[in-house]
Design an enzyme around this catalytic site. Structure first.
Site, PDB file in Angstrom:
ATOM      1  N   ARG A  18      24.781  25.111  11.630  1.00 34.76           N
ATOM      2  CA  ARG A  18      25.742  25.733  12.558  1.00 34.76           C
ATOM      3  C   ARG A  18      26.906  24.797  12.869  1.00 34.76           C
ATOM      4  O   ARG A  18      28.063  25.221  12.869  1.00 34.76           O
ATOM      5  CB  ARG A  18      25.042  26.171  13.848  1.00 34.76           C
ATOM      6  CG  ARG A  18      24.112  27.357  13.646  1.00 34.76           C
ATOM      7  CD  ARG A  18      23.374  27.719  14.905  1.00 34.76           C
ATOM      8  NE  ARG A  18      22.588  26.573  15.348  1.00 34.76           N
ATOM      9  CZ  ARG A  18      22.128  26.389  16.578  1.00 34.76           C
ATOM     10  NH1 ARG A  18      22.372  27.279  17.510  1.00 34.76           N
ATOM     11  NH2 ARG A  18      21.420  25.334  16.890  1.00 34.76           N
ATOM     12  N   ASN A  36      21.755  31.089  15.328  1.00 34.27           N
ATOM     13  CA  ASN A  36      20.435  31.176  14.704  1.00 34.27           C
ATOM     14  C   ASN A  36      19.787  32.507  15.072  1.00 34.27           C
ATOM     15  O   ASN A  36      19.918  32.973  16.208  1.00 34.27           O
ATOM     16  CB  ASN A  36      19.514  30.043  15.167  1.00 34.27           C
ATOM     17  CG  ASN A  36      19.814  28.734  14.480  1.00 34.27           C
ATOM     18  OD1 ASN A  36      20.501  28.673  13.477  1.00 34.27           O
ATOM     19  ND2 ASN A  36      19.284  27.655  15.029  1.00 34.27           N
TER      20      ASN A  36
END
Length: 91
Positions: A18, A36
């Site tokens: 990320r 996520n």
């Protein structure tokens, strides 16, 4: 301007994915978010001009960190533009 939802499958959680996606988005002028998912995938909503978005998706598909391993991408184009001002990591 285009809006894509990108569902990333593979080893993409717990490997800095990320943060790396955010860094790439900022470098390429892409706005949106990355998050996520409970099933181990990562969901990205990205907005940019077509060329910028295409390059971002290519970079995501390559795996933005040495520890990530992207197996596949599910990409959906949305007609509605959200007008994000930046790219952020959603927790």
């Amino acid at each position: 301007m285009e809006n894509n939802r990108i569902l990333v499958h593979g080893r993409v959680q717990g490997v800095g994915f990320r943060a790396s996606a955010k860094q790439m988005a900022e470098q390429l002028g892409v706005t949106g978010w990355v998050k996520n998912q409970p099933d181990g995938t990562v969901l990205i909503e990205a907005e940019a001009e077509e060329g910028q978005l295409k390059r971002f998706i290519e970079k995501i598909n390559e795996g933005p960190t040495p520890f990530s391993q992207v197996e596949s991408l599910d990409i959906t184009t949305h007609d509605e533009i959200q007008g994000y001002s930046r790219f952020k990591v959603v927790h």
